[in-house]
Design an enzyme around this catalytic site. Sequence first.
Site, PDB file in Angstrom:
ATOM      1  N   SER A  70     -66.849 109.479  43.628  1.00 54.99           N
ATOM      2  CA  SER A  70     -65.544 109.121  44.156  1.00 54.99           C
ATOM      3  C   SER A  70     -65.646 108.248  45.401  1.00 54.99           C
ATOM      4  O   SER A  70     -66.216 107.164  45.335  1.00 54.99           O
ATOM      5  CB  SER A  70     -64.722 110.387  44.409  1.00 54.99           C
ATOM      6  OG  SER A  70     -63.363 110.052  44.567  1.00 54.99           O
ATOM      7  N   ASP A 115     -60.845 111.075  33.475  1.00 54.49           N
ATOM      8  CA  ASP A 115     -60.503 110.964  34.893  1.00 54.49           C
ATOM      9  C   ASP A 115     -59.358 109.978  35.087  1.00 54.49           C
ATOM     10  O   ASP A 115     -59.413 108.846  34.605  1.00 54.49           O
ATOM     11  CB  ASP A 115     -61.733 110.495  35.680  1.00 54.49           C
ATOM     12  CG  ASP A 115     -61.468 110.390  37.169  1.00 54.49           C
ATOM     13  OD1 ASP A 115     -60.451 110.938  37.642  1.00 54.49           O
ATOM     14  OD2 ASP A 115     -62.281 109.760  37.862  1.00 54.49           O
ATOM     15  N   HIS A 132     -63.329 113.741  36.553  1.00 56.32           N
ATOM     16  CA  HIS A 132     -63.794 113.062  37.759  1.00 56.32           C
ATOM     17  C   HIS A 132     -65.160 113.561  38.216  1.00 56.32           C
ATOM     18  O   HIS A 132     -66.008 112.784  38.635  1.00 56.32           O
ATOM     19  CB  HIS A 132     -62.757 113.291  38.858  1.00 56.32           C
ATOM     20  CG  HIS A 132     -62.980 112.520  40.109  1.00 56.32           C
ATOM     21  ND1 HIS A 132     -62.887 111.153  40.171  1.00 56.32           N
ATOM     22  CD2 HIS A 132     -63.277 112.920  41.371  1.00 56.32           C
ATOM     23  CE1 HIS A 132     -63.113 110.739  41.404  1.00 56.32           C
ATOM     24  NE2 HIS A 132     -63.366 111.789  42.148  1.00 56.32           N
TER      25      HIS A 132
END
Length: 605
Positions: A202, A415, A496
């Site tokens: 991320s 995601d 994610h």
Amino acid sequence: MRPATVFCGLLSVAARFADARSWQHVGKKNPQEFTASKFQRDYLASRQNPKLKFATNSTARIPDVDFDVGESYSGYLPISDDSNDRNELFFWFFPSSSNTKQKEILLWLNGGPGCSSFEGLLQENGPFLWQYGTFKPVPNPWAWNRLTNVVWVEQPVGTGFSRGNVTATSEEDVAKQFLGFWKNFVETFSMQGYAVYIAGESYAGMYCPYIASAMLDEADATYYNVSGMLIYDPVLGNDIVQAATTTVPFVDYHRNLMTFNDSFSAYLHEQHESCGFADYNAEYLTYPPPGPQPSDYDSTVSAECAGVWDMVINEMFSVNPCFNVYQVAATCPLLWDVLGFPGSFGYVPEGAEVYFDRPEVKRAIHASESTRWEECASRDVFVGGRDTSDPPTWRVLPHVIEQTQNVIIGHGTLDMILLPNGTLLSIQNMTWGGQLGFRHPPVEPFYVPYHALSTGDEIQRATDAEALATIAGAGIMGTAHEERGLTYVAINLAGHMVPQYAPSAAFRQLEVLLGRVPALNSTQAFTIEPDYPQVDPGSLGNGTGSATFDAPPQAERDGSLDSSENENGNDGVNSTGLAVPTTGSASAWLACGAVLVAGLLNLNL
């Protein structure tokens, strides 16, 4: 360098703490007798850990962990050798649990900015796991320290247990502070000359390339011998490109999960066309790309168009009140998370506690008991709440690729906080190795080796709780592609946090990063289970998605383009490998999904 102000201590992990909480757990057991598989026997044997490698006299027990997870150390280290600088980062270091003599170490970073890397440790790739909605911690056979030394670091200052005054205004500042910490870490554990691998997810798509690039700039292999990088679902570039531009194709691809009514669906597609997103995808999500994407794109997109991603999220909560933007297949009921993770809306049942904020946990890992631990910091970790740095695709990421020839970017197809096609658009707008973007689309198979408890028969026979707690998939689990030192891999059925949702897939990617196996389409067995039978490598075909697709010509798969390419260099296969029209409206595409939304929710890991 200045020594640690609170020296890290050895953590003994073979005990449990009494807990006043009342738990209930209901499960089903197959009545068939269970015989431990070779995979389990090997794993259980590996938990009889080798001789301590970095032992100190200080020991502690990890609360609720009633099994041995081996040698580990945690504590604070300063970010500089200036005695007046009181800023310190907190870490937890697990030496390799195998007998490997490889002089290497991997550091793991979560994102945010301001989200703790202990999320990765406890729910992704650490030696013990406490997943949300589960009864208690369990051993993790997919722990990354089964392959190499791993340290999870809470950074920058203001994240997790790390402490001091927030002074960073940019990624350059973050990298400088981290390099000071890292030199202290290397000296503390006498790891001079070790190969350094950097991984994260991320917003660590910002952290990792900047830190790796700064290490390479030092040209000092004693402390900063960067040898590769792996980043998942990363923040890479333009916010609009990584969010709104690719939102509608993502909704279409997941239409059975995102079940909007006809009128709202029609409005979304009208926006996709009128905002120019369809044309943008049709022009730039091609292989090879026609040229750089517009540098002023942000200024040409209206507020209404830029808000398409937010609008879809808001509407999804009507369709699915337990919608999880980090993994769009999640449904009700809402599961509580021992980390108090934002994806669970901060839901903590009465009588439950956030694990790392418990006093006995803080004492066990040598953390300050006065610090209120949060999964994602409620205060800014950049001065003024703004990171002033350029996107990593402009300079630092190409630098790391070119210097190491060993960078992997992975993305989970479920995601939506960061969208897969947005990542691919960012890659197609990046120049490295003297060329712009990938020349060929990612359609090769990503193969995860078969292993014990990866097949139906063995799972049905299993009654061992530890084994069933960590079952994981195998076979072709996505698509992959490598050019000029950069590998992209899409992971099916992962959200994610890829190591959390697809641990065997992430483990395989780590094996490739470390050079244990040659490529992501290799059918070589896992190095932790080398004798398990695998498939015929000639039978793999292409990578798979949620639908079948037409294979591109053999010449393209072999690396040479043929006359089937259209004028833009697109051979009729889009970023997911799904067959798509080479002309006409891009809204007809069943594209894998959009990419990034850095900062929109400030919840990224």
